[in-house]
Design an enzyme around this catalytic site. Structure first.
Site, PDB file in Angstrom:
ATOM      1  N   ASP A 145      16.057  35.968  56.573  1.00  0.00           N
ATOM      2  CA  ASP A 145      16.007  36.790  55.371  1.00  0.00           C
ATOM      3  C   ASP A 145      14.549  37.169  55.133  1.00  0.00           C
ATOM      4  O   ASP A 145      13.642  36.403  55.478  1.00  0.00           O
ATOM      5  CB  ASP A 145      16.565  36.062  54.152  1.00  0.00           C
ATOM      6  CG  ASP A 145      16.946  37.031  53.040  1.00  0.00           C
ATOM      7  OD1 ASP A 145      18.131  37.422  52.980  1.00  0.00           O
ATOM      8  OD2 ASP A 145      16.068  37.432  52.259  1.00  0.00           O
ATOM      9  N   CYS A 201      30.458  44.203  52.242  1.00  0.00           N
ATOM     10  CA  CYS A 201      31.268  44.013  51.036  1.00  0.00           C
ATOM     11  C   CYS A 201      31.369  45.332  50.281  1.00  0.00           C
ATOM     12  O   CYS A 201      31.161  45.384  49.070  1.00  0.00           O
ATOM     13  CB  CYS A 201      30.701  42.913  50.156  1.00  0.00           C
ATOM     14  SG  CYS A 201      28.994  43.187  49.623  1.00  0.00           S
TER      15      CYS A 201
END
Length: 597
Positions: free
Chosen positions: A314, A512
């Site tokens: 990340d 998503c």
């Protein structure tokens, strides 16, 4: 008493306010985006999806850490917690009141259940309920005391959270600690020549009159009622804390804060499916390219029985720390988390020197610092400073007259020269010692990228428009141009994933969002650009097929290619309006063949 049942002592709202104190949100879209989605789904289906997105799922999905417990054991622990502490207002035997054409039906149900899908035996479902019809207490000639919260605050409250101070926008006058208040949400509205805005200043005083801020706009946007924990003046004076403890909600969902830490993880069902579809095996080297907050990363590690290596990336320092914290809570040792932009995941091939040695001195010294308590520095008689690990054969050597180098004591002739700055950096880290989450000095490691073909499997859960998340009370910020920007960004990430996975490996791509441009169109790009990729069948298969065909809008100024019928059957698309009642989600699995030279 359940909020679905009218209170005999509660006065009914005035006729002019009929429908005001209800929850009946209407999700608004940019006209061009609505036209695009209608072309993809059909208008009726998109209307159902849009309505479902504005409401939360009626259950919580719990993933059990099978390395520490079992689904049966967790079920019994949850039941014990319910009985002892009244978890979530009594999960077990909660009286469910469903609104259905004005008729109320009530049933007692055993609310913790095992997942019935094959391959998801480690999943438990905890049932919630709603929407409930709430009756707000009022007195003749007196308006209901109200609090207006921000959209993001309301979306959290609908998922079971309390109302926190930063989320409060406006409040009735004379609200004191202990007062009962009705909670509504201010949703962005179109503003002439300037897009969308809430149109309310934080601290506004509500009088319960039609002249109040957003009086009409709040109709159908009441999410519950609660007890004020502090006075009005306190709410707008302090920076944090709970402002309202919710007592009645339109949706009752369980809260799992600090419950069975390390044994369970609250996660959306499609996210659990994505990790399972990757099918990681013990001993493999797996890459999770966009890993925060670590749910899929830890799911992968558990499926591997904590044997092998899971690299989690990340670009945010704090998010990497969160991944490490979660891994520590779950006692997972095979996870290594690094700060790195996924768009820079591939290391340049001209750096691939000294094959067979460590990828970099930084990684070698990091291993000494983090994996050994016996790592320390010495200075020899010849003036050389050495950093040695008594439990390994690794040594870093430095003198005043020569550049520092890395030596493998089992092969003394081998050397790798490094900069003094790099060495000083790692010496400082060793001196500080292990900090939070066993991350040296409380810091996270920065990766320089990884060499091509160095992973067995890659999971790319790509940053996206998130238009599948529920509940979502506003969607007007997305335009066709912004959706196209998301898609371009994801293609660049996918290009990195293709380079990193070895021939014979697997790539799983997921989002998503309900946007076909970020889903089916990405699959079309992948298959057309990389002939050695092919769609693979998925297990478990919970979602439905993908979207077939293509899209041409606005006099063919906007075109998009999607999937063939055979390809659509190989992907998984989770429809939030389907009986499975999940968030909107998409999964594609690719098998990697022999790459072209």
């Amino acid at each position: 008493m359940d909020s679905s049942s009218p209170s005999p002592s509660a006065a009914q709202p005035a006729a002019s306010d009929k429908g005001r104190y209800t929850f009946n949100p209407k999700l608004r879209w940019q006209p061009e985006v609505e036209e695009y989605f209608a072309a993809a789904y059909g208008r009726d289906r998109f209307a159902r999806i849009s309505e479902a997105l504005a409401h939360p799922s009626r259950y919580s999905c719990i993933r059990v850490n099978t390395l520490k417990s079992s689904p049966d054991a967790v079920m019994h622990k949850l039941m014990d917690l319910v009985c002892e502490n009244g978890l979530s207002d009594g999960i077990n035997g909660l009286e469910i009141g469903q609104q259905n054409g004005g008729d109320q039906s009530h049933e007692r149900s055993y609310l913790v259940q095992k997942c019935s899908y094959a391959g998801l035996e480690n999943i438990l479902f905890v049932q919630g309920s709603g929407p409930h019809v709430l009756h707000y207490n009022s007195q003749p000639d007196h308006s209901v005391k109200e609090i207006i919260v921000s959209r993001k605050c309301a979306e959290s409250v609908l998922r079971g959270a309390q109302v926190y101070v930063p989320g409060v926008l406006a409040c009735s006058a004379h609200v004191e600690n202990g007062d009962k208040v009705a909670v509504s949400v201010a949703v962005e509205q179109p503003v002439k020549d300037s897009g969308w805005a809430v149109g309310i200043t934080r601290g506004t005083v509500l009088q319960g009159l039609q002249s109040d801020a957003l009086y009409e706009e709040r109709k159908g946007l009441y999410i519950g009622q609660g007890t004020a924990v502090m006075s009005r003046s306190g709410i707008f004076r302090v920076p944090h804390g709970i402002a309202v403890e919710m007592t009645e909600r339109v949706y009752k969902l369980p809260s799992f804060n600090d419950v069975l830490e390390g044994e369970i993880f609250l996660q959306n069902l499609p996210s659990v499916v994505a990790a399972r579809v990757l099918d990681p095996q013990p001993g493999e080297r797996i890459l999770d390219m966009c890993a925060a907050p670590g749910g899929k990363t830890t799911a992968i590690a558990i499926l591997m029985r904590d044997k092998g290596e899971v690299i989690a990336l990340d670009r945010s320092h704090n998010k990497v720390m969160d991944i490490l914290k979660l891994a520590s809570e779950m006692d997972l040792n095979c996870i290594k988390a690094y700060k790195l932009d996924a768009l820079k995941s591939v290391r340049k091939t001209d750096e691939a020197t000294n094959i067979g040695m460590a990828d970099s001195l930084c990684e070698a010294i990091k291993t000494l610092a983090e994996d050994s308590d016996t790592c320390h520095a010495k200075r020899k008689k010849d003036g050389r400073a050495t950093i040695v690990d008594e439990d390994s054969s690794a040594t870093v050597v430095q003198s005043e007259t020569e550049q520092p180098f890395f030596v493998d004591d089992k092969n003394p002739e081998s050397k790798r020269y490094v900069s003094k700055a790099e060495l000083r950096k790692n010496l400082r880290r060793m001196k500080n010692g292990p900090g939070r989450n066993n991350c040296s000095g409380g810091r996270v490691e920065k990766a320089k990228g990884f060499f091509p073909n160095s992973f067995d499997r890659v999971l790319l859960d790509a940053p996206c428009s998130a238009l599948g998340l529920r509940p979502r009370l506003f969607a007007g910020e997305e335009t066709l141009q912004s959706l196209k920007t998301h898609a371009r960004y994801q293609r660049r990430m996918f290009d990195q994933a293709v380079k990193l996975v070895r021939p014979g490996g697997v790539i799983v791509y997921s989002t998503c969002t309900i946007n076909p441009g970020e889903n089916e169109a990405l699959v079309r790009y992948a298959l057309d650009s990389y002939k050695f990729l092919s769609l693979a069948s998925q297990h478990p298969k919970v979602g439905g097929p993908g979207i077939v065909g293509s899209c041409e809008l606005f006099n063919k100024t906007y075109t998009e290619e999607w999937l063939t019928e055979d390809e659509a059957e190989l992907v998984q698309r989770f429809d939030p309006s389907s009986p499975v009642d999940t968030i909107g989600f998409f999964i594609a699995k690719f098998s990697v063949g022999e790459k072209e030279n």
